[in-house]
Write a protein that holds these residues in place. Structure first.
Motif, mmCIF file in Angstrom:
data_model
loop_
_atom_site.group_PDB
_atom_site.id
_atom_site.type_symbol
_atom_site.label_atom_id
_atom_site.label_comp_id
_atom_site.label_asym_id
_atom_site.label_seq_id
_atom_site.Cartn_x
_atom_site.Cartn_y
_atom_site.Cartn_z
ATOM 1 N N TRP A 87 12.138 12.238 4.855
ATOM 2 C CA TRP A 87 11.321 11.206 5.499
ATOM 3 C C TRP A 87 9.841 11.356 5.186
ATOM 4 N N LEU A 88 9.364 12.571 4.956
ATOM 5 C CA LEU A 88 7.948 12.738 4.614
ATOM 6 C C LEU A 88 7.665 12.173 3.233
ATOM 7 N N ASN A 89 8.620 12.343 2.325
ATOM 8 C CA ASN A 89 8.427 11.775 0.994
ATOM 9 C C ASN A 89 8.421 10.248 1.071
ATOM 10 N N ARG A 90 9.315 9.687 1.873
ATOM 11 C CA ARG A 90 9.344 8.221 1.990
ATOM 12 C C ARG A 90 8.078 7.698 2.667
ATOM 13 N N LEU A 91 7.522 8.484 3.584
ATOM 14 C CA LEU A 91 6.255 8.089 4.215
ATOM 15 C C LEU A 91 5.156 7.947 3.167
ATOM 16 N N MET A 92 5.168 8.843 2.166
ATOM 17 C CA MET A 92 4.147 8.793 1.119
ATOM 18 C C MET A 92 4.103 7.439 0.430
ATOM 19 N N GLY A 93 5.265 6.769 0.385
ATOM 20 C CA GLY A 93 5.323 5.476 -0.290
ATOM 21 C C GLY A 93 4.734 4.333 0.527
ATOM 22 N N LEU A 94 4.404 4.559 1.784
ATOM 23 C CA LEU A 94 3.936 3.470 2.649
ATOM 24 C C LEU A 94 2.446 3.194 2.515
ATOM 25 N N GLU A 95 1.708 4.102 1.946
ATOM 26 C CA GLU A 95 0.270 3.883 1.802
ATOM 27 C C GLU A 95 -0.174 4.584 0.534
ATOM 28 N N SER A 96 -1.013 3.934 -0.255
ATOM 29 C CA SER A 96 -1.432 4.588 -1.494
ATOM 30 C C SER A 96 -2.347 5.765 -1.153
ATOM 31 N N GLY A 97 -2.268 6.797 -1.939
ATOM 32 C CA GLY A 97 -3.129 7.955 -1.733
ATOM 33 C C GLY A 97 -2.601 8.950 -0.723
ATOM 34 N N LEU A 98 -1.398 8.715 -0.204
ATOM 35 C CA LEU A 98 -0.814 9.679 0.742
ATOM 36 C C LEU A 98 -0.117 10.795 -0.044
ATOM 37 N N ASN A 99 -0.896 11.658 -0.673
ATOM 38 C CA ASN A 99 -0.313 12.760 -1.434
ATOM 39 C C ASN A 99 0.047 13.910 -0.496
ATOM 40 N N ALA A 100 0.930 14.773 -0.991
ATOM 41 C CA ALA A 100 1.416 15.829 -0.103
ATOM 42 C C ALA A 100 1.518 17.161 -0.827
ATOM 43 N N VAL A 101 1.382 18.218 -0.045
ATOM 44 C CA VAL A 101 1.597 19.567 -0.560
ATOM 45 C C VAL A 101 2.524 20.291 0.402
ATOM 46 N N SER A 102 3.382 21.119 -0.151
ATOM 47 C CA SER A 102 4.243 21.937 0.676
ATOM 48 C C SER A 102 3.830 23.393 0.529
ATOM 49 N N PRO A 118 -13.213 -4.879 17.677
ATOM 50 C CA PRO A 118 -13.036 -3.973 16.530
ATOM 51 C C PRO A 118 -11.655 -3.324 16.487
ATOM 52 N N SER A 119 -10.980 -3.263 17.625
ATOM 53 C CA SER A 119 -9.704 -2.558 17.602
ATOM 54 C C SER A 119 -8.662 -3.263 16.734
ATOM 55 N N LEU A 120 -8.922 -4.524 16.395
ATOM 56 C CA LEU A 120 -7.978 -5.201 15.495
ATOM 57 C C LEU A 120 -8.142 -4.713 14.051
ATOM 58 N N LEU A 121 -9.294 -4.151 13.764
ATOM 59 C CA LEU A 121 -9.491 -3.558 12.442
ATOM 60 C C LEU A 121 -9.063 -2.099 12.500
ATOM 61 N N PRO A 122 -8.719 -1.519 11.385
ATOM 62 C CA PRO A 122 -8.415 -0.085 11.424
ATOM 63 C C PRO A 122 -9.609 0.676 12.004
ATOM 64 N N ALA A 123 -9.355 1.537 12.959
ATOM 65 C CA ALA A 123 -10.433 2.248 13.630
ATOM 66 C C ALA A 123 -11.101 3.240 12.683
ATOM 67 N N HIS A 124 -10.406 3.617 11.664
ATOM 68 C CA HIS A 124 -10.951 4.594 10.728
ATOM 69 C C HIS A 124 -10.797 4.048 9.324
ATOM 70 N N PRO A 125 -11.727 4.389 8.444
ATOM 71 C CA PRO A 125 -11.530 3.963 7.063
ATOM 72 C C PRO A 125 -10.240 4.572 6.528
ATOM 73 N N PRO A 126 -9.529 3.835 5.676
ATOM 74 C CA PRO A 126 -8.289 4.398 5.140
ATOM 75 C C PRO A 126 -8.596 5.697 4.408
#
Lengths: 384, 453
Positions: free
Chosen positions: A133-148, A23-31
Motif C-alpha cells: 500500500w505504501l508503494n501504491r500511495l506513491m502513485g497518487l501524487e508526483s514526487g512522493l519518493n520513498a526510502v526503506s 483559505p481552507s479550501l486551498l491546500p493548507a501547505h504547499p505540495p
C-alpha cells in the motif's frame, strides 16, 4: 446576451473571492512539504501492555502479572502508557501522539507471515497482492519518493514505483570511477539499471548524513538520524519505512517488552528531534500485524492474538487522545474467547490519516491503498 | 546455455579447474548417487552431543561462579565466547563443504531444506545447535523420504527449543494439575509452525482447533536439562519424553481421531500430515520456486506434486521430476542469487583460499543473510524482490571490490567464459577489459549474468 456575460463574470468573481476568503479550501501547505514515516512492528506487539487499558475492571484479573500498573503513565480515564515509553508520553502531552486501540487489519488468523503480508500488501487475504500500500500511495501524487531503512525493500514498499533501500550501517568513502564501471555493466539491464542508479544516489546521501555521527549512538538513534537525514535532503524521499522486529513475546514478556519499548521510545524521540521544523509536517504511523492473547500463557508471555494498538505521531496529528470503541476484556467479549476483539479497522485508520495528511481525496486513497474491499476512512485523526 | 543453467540454477556456480558438465541432466542426476552426507569438513567439527556437553560444562561453571568474586563471574561469562567459537566452526564447515562440493545440486538441496526447516541462532538457547541440527537431521535425509526428514527434524532438540516446545505443559497432565496455579501451560508454537511452514502450508484448510489439538498431542516432548525437565535422566540437551507433562486423552486433528498414545500420539498425527496432498503441493511449490521461478509454472509444480504423492514422499523421485521438466531449463535466467548462493559461487569461481572463506559470516551479515540467522521460522525469502534491491546491489559491489582490491593480476578472459558458458555478454567482457586489474574479478562477480541463475 450582456446579462449572461455579466452573470458569468459575476459568478467567476464570486468563486475567486470565495476561494480567497476561505483559505481552507486551498491546500493548507504547499505540495511537497508533507512527510510520512511508517514503522512496522514485526512479531505482533502486545497492545495491551504498550497502552494498557488500566481502567477496564477486568484488566488486572485477565492479565495476571502482565497487568502490573506500577509506573504506567495515565493517558485518560481508561488507558495508560508503558513506563518505557516516557519520551512518547511527552509527545502525547504535546498533543502530537494518538493511539487507536482494539485495532486490526482484516486478517483474522494468527500467522505472523500471513498477518504481515496483509498489513503490508493492504490485501484482504494473505498473498492476494504482490505489491504494497505504501508503494501504491506513491502513485497518487508526483514526487512522493520513498526510502526503506532496511536490508531490502519490504512488501509494503514493493511495487511498480522505484524505492530506495538502505540498511542502516556505516558507509565508506565513495569510489566514483568504480561506480561508473558498474553503471556500464548494468546500462542495458532493465531490472538492475534503475536499482543501481538509486543505490548510488542513496549511498552518497547516507555518506553525508553519517559524517559527524557520535560514536556512542545506539542503533535506534542511528536509525532516527538516518531517517530524518533522508527526509530532510533536498529532492530526497518524502516517505520512509522503518523496520522494527522481535515483538513476538511468547516468553519473558515483561523484560523483553521493556527493552523493545525503550528502543522504540528512543527511535520516536530521535525522529522528533532530528526532523526539527519538519516534524510539524510529518505523520508517523506505527502498526503491527496483530495483537496477542489477553491472558498470559504458560511461559510468562502471550501468544498470537487479534486486536492491538496502532500509533500516530507528528505535528499534523490531532493527538493527545486514545481513540477506541472499547470491546471489554471479559472472556465473552474476547475474540474467539482469547484475544482482544478488534473494533476499529486498521485500514480505515491508515487511509484516513494518510489522506488528510497529504490532502488527498479520502475515498480515492482508500480505493488505491486497500482496493479489495470497501473501507470508510477515519476522518478525525489529522488536524485540519 | 544449458550448461550455465545446470551450473548456476541447480548448482553453486562453476569452478575454473573443473571440467564443464557433459550432459547437464545426467550431471545433475548422477549427483543423487554420489552425494556424501558427511564430507570431511563436517566430519571434523564437534557434533550435537559434543556441543551440548560443552554447553552444560559452561552453564555449570557460570552457576557456580554466581557466589564467587566479580572476576570469577566475568571469567565465567567470557566462556560464552567458547560457544560462539563453536558456532563459527560449524559455519566454516558448511562453507567449506559447499565450496569443495562436486555434488553442488545436492548441497543446494541441503541448504533448501535447512531453510524450509529454519532455526535461528538469534535465539540464544540454540546458538551452538544450529549447525549440528543441519548436519545430523537434514543432511542424512536429503536423499531419503520426506517423512523421515520431518520426524528427525521436529523432535530434534534444536527445533523443539527454537519453537518453545520444551516449556509446553498439558493443563490436565499430572504436573499441569499439580502446578495449576503456577504459570505453566500449552505453547502452540511448534504445532502451528509444523502445519503452517513444514508440512501442509498456510491456509490449506486446517483450523485453530487443529493447531491446539496437535499442540496438546505434542506435550511431553521436551529436552533434558531445560525447564520442567531440568532434572530428567539422560544427556543434557537431548530429546526426552516426559509423561508427567503430556496432555492425556484422545485428540482430533483434521477430522481424524487419535487415541491416547503418549509419545507416539503426535507421531501418528505427524505421519498423517506429511502424507496429505496439501503437503505434496506445498513442498513441490517451494522447491520449484527455489530452483526455477518466483511464480513457478503450474505444470512443473503439478508434475513434482504427483511425483511426491506417487512415491510416498521419496525426495529423489521429486528431484528427478524437476530435472526432467522442460520448464526447469527455460531461459532467461529469472532468479537472482541469494547472498549465500552468490558468496559460495564467488568463492568457487575465484578459487578462494581459507583466509577469504573465513570472512563468510561477516560478509553474509553485511549482505543480509547470515548463516542460521533468519528473522523468523519461515526462513529466508525465496523471492527475487527480497534480494534484488538497490542497497543489496551496492553491498555486493562493495564486498566484491574489497575481496580483490589487493589482487594485482589481470583476470584471464578464459575464466569468465568457463564460469558463464554461453551466458557471458560482450558488454561485461568489454567493461572488465577496460578496468584496472584489481577491479576485474569484482566486476565479473557483480555482472548481471553472474548474479542471476
Amino acid at each position: 446576451m450582456n446579462v449572461n456575460r455579466r452573470q458569468i463574470l459575476y459568478a467567476g468573481l464570486t468563486g475567486g473571492a470565495l476561494l480567497l476568503a476561505v483559505p481552507s479550501l486551498l491546500p493548507a501547505h504547499p505540495p511537497g512539504d508533507r512527510r510520512l514515516i511508517f514503522i512496522i512492528q514485526r512479531g505482533a506487539l502486545d497492545g495491551l501492555q504498550a497502552v494498557p487499558p488500566v481502567g477496564d475492571p477486568d484488566f488486572g484479573g485477565m492479565r495476571g502479572v502482565l497487568g502490573e500498573v506500577a509506573g504506567v503513565q495515565k493517558l485518560d480515564s481508561m488507558f495508560g502508557l508503558h513506563p518505557s515509553l516516557a519520551g512518547v508520553g511527552k509527545i502525547y502531552a504535546q498533543k502530537q501522539a494518538l493511539f487507536v486501540h482494539a485495532v486490526a487489519s482484516p486478517y483474522r488468523d494468527r500467522s505472523h507471515f500471513d498477518g504481515q503480508n496483509v498489513l503490508e500488501s493492504g490485501g484482504l487475504q494473505p498473498f492476494d497482492m504482490d505489491n504494497g500500500w505504501l508503494n501504491r500511495l506513491m502513485g497518487l501524487e508526483s514526487g512522493l519518493n520513498a526510502v526503506s531503512l532496511s536490508a531490502g525493500v519490504p512488501l509494503a514498499l514493493a511495487g511498480p514505483n522505484t524505492v530506495a533501500s538502505f540498511e542502516p550501517a556505516p558507509v565508506g568513502r565513495i569510489n566514483q570511477p568504480l561506480l561508473d564501471k558498474v553503471s556500464a555493466l548494468y546500462a542495458d539491464d532493465a531490472q538492475l539499471h534503475p536499482l543501481w542508479e538509486e543505490a548510488v544516489d542513496t549511498r552518497k546521501l547516507a555518506y553525508d548524513i553519517q559524517q559527524g555521527e557520535p560514536k556512542t549512538a545506539t542503533q535506534a538513534e542511528r536509525l532516527a538520524r538516518l531517517t530524518t537525514g533522508f527526509l530532510k535532503a533536498p529532492n530526497g524521499p518524502r516517505i520512509a519505512m522503518i523496520e522494527t522486529q522481535q515483538w513476538d513475546t511468547h516468553t519473558q514478556q515483561i523484560s523483553r517488552l521493556k527493552n523493545q519499548l525503550s528502543q522504540f521510545d528512543l527511535l520516536l524521540t530521535g525522529l522528533q528531534a532530528g526532523l526539527g521544523d519538519m516534524w510539524k509536517n510529518t505523520l508517523v504511523i506505527a502498526a503491527t500485524e496483530f495483537g496477542r492473547t489477553v491472558s498470559i500463557n504458560g511461559t510468562g508471555g502471550t501468544d498470537h492474538g487479534t486486536g492491538s494498538v496502532a500509533m500516530l505521531f507528528g505535528g499534523t496529528v490531532a493527538g493527545g487522545r486514545v481513540v477506541a470503541d472499547w470491546p471489554g476484556l471479559k472472556r465473552a467479549q474476547q475474540q474467539d474467547g482469547r484475544d482482544l476483539k478488534p473494533t476499529t479497522d486498521l485500514h480505515a485508520v491508515i487511509s484516513g490519516a494518510v489522506a488528510d495528511h497529504f490532502g488527498l481525496p479520502p475515498s480515492k486513497v482508500a480505493q488505491t491503498l486497500f482496493p479489495e474491499r470497501s473501507v470508510t476512512p477515519l476522518r478525525d485523526l489529522i488536524r485540519t | 546455455m544449458q550448461q550455465a543453467i545446470a551450473l548456476n540454477r541447480f548448482g553453486l556456480g562453476a569452478k575454473p579447474n573443473q571440467p564443464a558438465p557433459g550432459d547437464p541432466r545426467t550431471w545433475l542426476q548422477d549427483q543423487l548417487t554420489r552425494f556424501d552426507a558427511r564430507p570431511a569438513p563436517i566430519a571434523a567439527v564437534p557434533d550435537y552431543a559434543a556441543v551440548t556437553a560443552e554447553t552444560q560444562k559452561i552453564r555449570e561453571a557460570q552457576r557456580a561462579a554466581r557466589t564467587m568474586s566479580p572476576e570469577a563471574q566475568a571469567d565465567a561469562r567470557a566462556m560464552n565466547g567458547n560457544l560462539r567459537a563453536l558456532m563459527n566452526q560449524h559455519v566454516q564447515a558448511r562453507v567449506a563443504a559447499a565450496v569443495a562440493s562436486d555434488t553442488p545440486f545436492v548441497e543446494r538441496l541441503v541448504h533448501f531444506w535447512a531453510n524450509h526447516f529454519a532455526v535461528s541462532t538469534n535465539k540464544a538457547d540454540i546458538m551452538v545447535g544450529a549447525g549440528p541440527f543441519e548436519f545430523e537431521a537434514i543432511r542424512p535425509h536429503v536423499l531419503g523420504r520426506f517423512s523421515d526428514m520431518v520426524m528427525a527434524v521436529e523432535y530434534h532438540p534444536v527445533m523443539m527449543s527454537y519453537l518453545d516446545q520444551p516449556v509446553s505443559v498439558g493443563p490436565n497432565s499430572p504436573m499441569g494439575q499439580r502446578f495449576a496455579k503456577r504459570r505453566m501451560g500449552l505453547n502452540e508454537n511448534l504445532a502451528r509452525e509444523i502445519m503452517e511452514l513444514h508440512t501442509l502450508g498456510v491456509r490449506s484448510g486446517y483450523t485453530q482447533a487443529d493447531v491446539t489439538e496437535f499442540a496438546r498431542a505434542l506435550t511431553g516432548h521436551t529436552i533434558v536439562g531445560m525447564g520442567v525437565a531440568a532434572d530428567a535422566p539422560g544427556n543434557y540437551g537431548s530429546s526426552y519424553f516426559m509423561a508427567e507433562i503430556h496432555e492425556p486423552g484422545e485428540r482430533t486433528v483434521l477430522g481424524k481421531r487419535y487415541p491416547a498414545g503418549q509419545a507416539e500420539q503426535s507421531r501418528a498425527i505427524l505421519a498423517d500430515l506429511v502424507a496429505r496432498p496439501e503437503t505434496a503441493k506445498f513442498v513441490a511449490t517451494k522447491l520449484a520456486r527455489h530452483f526455477v521461478a518466483d511464480d513457478p509454472p503450474a505444470p512443473l509444480v503439478a508434475r513434482m506434486q504427483q511425483a511426491f504423492l506417487a512415491s510416498g514422499g521419496d525426495l529423489p523421485t521429486v528431484y528427478r521430476a524437476l530435472i526432467a521438466s522442460p520448464e526447469a531449463w527455460a531461459s532467461p535466467l529469472s532468479k537472482f542469487k541469494t547472498p549465500w548462493d552468490w558468496t559460495i559461487s564467488v568463492w568457487r569461481g575465484a578459487g578462494a583460499d581459507p583466509e577469504m572463506m573465513a570472512t563468510t559470516q561477516s560478509l553474509l551479515q553485511r549482505l543480509g543473510q547470515p548463516v542460521w540467522q533468519p528473522g523468523s521460522p519461515a526462513g529466508w525469502s525465496d523471492f527475487n524482490a527480497s534480494w534484488a534491491g538497490s542497497d543489496e546491489l551496492m553491498r555486493r559491489v562493495d564486498a566484491a571490490t574489497r575481496m580483490f582490491a589487493r589482487n594485482p593480476q589481470p583476470m584471464s578472459p578464459a575464466l569468465a567464459q568457463s564460469l558463464l558458458p554461453g551466458t557471458l555478454r560482450p558488454q561485461t567482457s568489454k567493461v572488465i577489459a577496460s578496468a584496472p586489474p584489481p577491479q576485474q574479478l569484482a566486476l565479473l562477480f557483480v555482472s548481471p549474468e553472474f548474479q542471476r541463475r
